[in-house]
Scaffold this motif. Sequence first.
Motif, PDB file in Angstrom:
ATOM      1  N   LEU A  29       0.754  -1.280  -0.039  1.00  0.00           N
ATOM      2  CA  LEU A  29       0.051   0.092  -0.030  1.00  0.00           C
ATOM      3  C   LEU A  29       0.871   1.486  -0.138  1.00  0.00           C
ATOM      4  N   GLU A  30       2.151   0.963   0.029  1.00  0.00           N
ATOM      5  CA  GLU A  30       2.880   2.068   0.352  1.00  0.00           C
ATOM      6  C   GLU A  30       3.166   3.416  -0.567  1.00  0.00           C
ATOM      7  N   HIS A  31       3.479   4.637  -0.290  1.00  0.00           N
ATOM      8  CA  HIS A  31       3.802   5.607  -1.060  1.00  0.00           C
ATOM      9  C   HIS A  31       5.356   5.381  -1.259  1.00  0.00           C
ATOM     10  N   ASN A  32       5.943   6.214  -2.444  1.00  0.00           N
ATOM     11  CA  ASN A  32       7.526   6.077  -2.629  1.00  0.00           C
ATOM     12  C   ASN A  32       8.084   6.851  -1.514  1.00  0.00           C
ATOM     13  N   SER A  33       7.338   7.573  -0.529  1.00  0.00           N
ATOM     14  CA  SER A  33       8.218   8.125   0.503  1.00  0.00           C
ATOM     15  C   SER A  33       8.844   7.078   1.780  1.00  0.00           C
ATOM     16  N   VAL A  34       7.660   5.917   1.414  1.00  0.00           N
ATOM     17  CA  VAL A  34       8.225   4.706   2.261  1.00  0.00           C
ATOM     18  C   VAL A  34       9.281   3.797   1.537  1.00  0.00           C
ATOM     19  N   LEU A  35       8.722   3.539   0.271  1.00  0.00           N
ATOM     20  CA  LEU A  35       9.346   2.607  -0.518  1.00  0.00           C
ATOM     21  C   LEU A  35      10.803   2.804  -0.988  1.00  0.00           C
ATOM     22  N   ARG A  36      10.954   4.091  -1.487  1.00  0.00           N
ATOM     23  CA  ARG A  36      12.238   4.515  -1.924  1.00  0.00           C
ATOM     24  C   ARG A  36      13.398   4.403  -0.760  1.00  0.00           C
ATOM     25  N   PRO A  37      12.868   5.127   0.420  1.00  0.00           N
ATOM     26  CA  PRO A  37      14.144   4.664   1.703  1.00  0.00           C
ATOM     27  C   PRO A  37      14.004   3.124   1.870  1.00  0.00           C
ATOM     28  N   LEU A  38      13.250   2.315   1.638  1.00  0.00           N
ATOM     29  CA  LEU A  38      13.275   0.917   2.146  1.00  0.00           C
ATOM     30  C   LEU A  38      14.271   0.299   1.025  1.00  0.00           C
ATOM     31  N   TYR A  39      13.948   0.657  -0.278  1.00  0.00           N
ATOM     32  CA  TYR A  39      14.728   0.190  -1.642  1.00  0.00           C
ATOM     33  C   TYR A  39      16.185   0.666  -1.475  1.00  0.00           C
ATOM     34  N   ARG A  40      16.565   1.903  -0.908  1.00  0.00           N
ATOM     35  CA  ARG A  40      17.930   2.259  -0.777  1.00  0.00           C
ATOM     36  C   ARG A  40      18.598   1.413   0.385  1.00  0.00           C
ATOM     37  N   LEU A  41      17.741   1.045   1.484  1.00  0.00           N
ATOM     38  CA  LEU A  41      18.284   0.358   2.521  1.00  0.00           C
ATOM     39  C   LEU A  41      18.598  -0.995   2.146  1.00  0.00           C
ATOM     40  N   ARG A  42      17.716  -1.562   1.417  1.00  0.00           N
ATOM     41  CA  ARG A  42      17.878  -3.096   0.869  1.00  0.00           C
ATOM     42  C   ARG A  42      19.206  -2.966   0.114  1.00  0.00           C
ATOM     43  N   ALA A  43      19.423  -1.907  -0.697  1.00  0.00           N
ATOM     44  CA  ALA A  43      20.888  -1.876  -1.451  1.00  0.00           C
ATOM     45  C   ALA A  43      21.962  -1.769  -0.735  1.00  0.00           C
ATOM     46  N   GLN A  44      21.757  -1.168   0.632  1.00  0.00           N
ATOM     47  CA  GLN A  44      22.824  -1.155   1.499  1.00  0.00           C
ATOM     48  C   GLN A  44      22.974  -2.626   2.095  1.00  0.00           C
ATOM     49  N   GLY A  45      22.049  -3.490   2.058  1.00  0.00           N
ATOM     50  CA  GLY A  45      22.302  -4.899   2.873  1.00  0.00           C
ATOM     51  C   GLY A  45      21.433  -5.060   3.721  1.00  0.00           C
ATOM     52  N   ALA A  46      20.308  -4.539   3.880  1.00  0.00           N
ATOM     53  CA  ALA A  46      19.085  -5.049   4.594  1.00  0.00           C
ATOM     54  C   ALA A  46      18.293  -6.006   3.686  1.00  0.00           C
ATOM     55  N   ALA A  47      17.215  -6.337   4.525  1.00  0.00           N
ATOM     56  CA  ALA A  47      15.972  -7.398   3.674  1.00  0.00           C
ATOM     57  C   ALA A  47      15.027  -6.811   4.036  1.00  0.00           C
ATOM     58  N   VAL A  48      14.150  -6.547   2.691  1.00  0.00           N
ATOM     59  CA  VAL A  48      12.471  -5.993   2.975  1.00  0.00           C
ATOM     60  C   VAL A  48      11.655  -7.000   2.345  1.00  0.00           C
ATOM     61  N   ASP A  49      10.890  -7.258   3.141  1.00  0.00           N
ATOM     62  CA  ASP A  49       9.649  -7.751   2.554  1.00  0.00           C
ATOM     63  C   ASP A  49       8.399  -7.251   2.573  1.00  0.00           C
TER      64      ASP A  49
END
Length: 380
Positions: A94-114
């Motif tokens: 349901l998320e807006h890019n204001s949530v999605l893009r910080p999470l995608y960047r976090l994922r690129a830094q080595g976190a996992a996101v589901d």
Amino acid sequence: MIYLDNAATTRPKPPGVAEAVAAAMEGYGNCGRGVHDDALSAARTVYGVRQRLADLFGCPRADRVAFAPNSTMALNIAVSGLLGPGDHVISTDLEHNSVLRPLYRLRAQGAAVDFVPAGRRGQIDYDDFEKLLRPGTRAVVCTHASNLTGDMVDIGRVGAFCRAHGLLFILDASQTAGVFPIDMAAQHIDVVCFTGHKSLLGPQGTGGLCVGEGVDIRPFAVGGTGVQSFLETQPEEYPTRLEAGTLNSHGIAGLGAALDYLEKTGLDTVRAHETLLARRFYQAVRDLPGVKAYGDFEAAERAPIVTLNIGDLDSAEVSDELAERFGIATRPGAHCAPRLHRALGTTEQGAVRFSWGWANTEAETDRAAEAVRVLAEEAR
């Protein structure tokens, strides 16, 4: 013009908001940068608005309210300052890019996101939160209400899940702050990210985050604070640790005036009015041939949003017709919500969003419904 784009920004602002901004521009110095009268006037106003926001959201103390230009920045501060490589995060479709893009960047830094998936009608299954849980899960980051469909997330239920599993709960309250009840303590929310220019009825350029006790967010930006100037690092104390540089005290003064208006009018009164208009519109258009509305309109609570398509018409074309022929302002396209558009099957067409505010009327709502009827008839 009939303005039905309040989910993007509310207008007109209440009486007193523009006047408060203008008065602050004429009379305020720089908050926290001096002890002369003009600086102290700014500081008193800023602190007063902190306290009122803390009271509104059930935040433990006024100094745990940090200002930011908008909820996007607040979410970046919270996500980057609490999470890092090796962490696992749960969010939703349901998320807006204001949530999605910080999470995608976090994922690129080595976190996992589901992501909890949304079905074809845009709803989520809360059992999926449990299914996505891992030993390394650290947080849930999610919206309170979809900016695309208006569907609400049961944040009390999500908060209880987080508390049961020792997770941080970061809430994006962009579409709800100011109209829907939020209680950080009762709903087990660690961070509430909000913007001032939507349902809080304040100026653009205002927003922030409320931080629960025991939650330590690493500074996102560092710089001047007006205090502890000889430190080489950002001061540790809230809210200074999250507020580098000069605050928008002019906008914060306007936000304070908006809070005055909301308190006088009543949050329940505002919410009931906006909900009534949105449901009135939905009832008028839902059975029109060729019209498809998205979201759960059987829910007891939802944000005052109705998003629809007419046949296979491109949403931008429909929105342009509404503006040019009928004088109705709406929002077409993807609404910065790509995952939910994929779930709804509207990635190519987009959708047309109608969203109501306190200033809208039944007459405006009926004219908008009639415009949709005309366009649907022409499209057949």
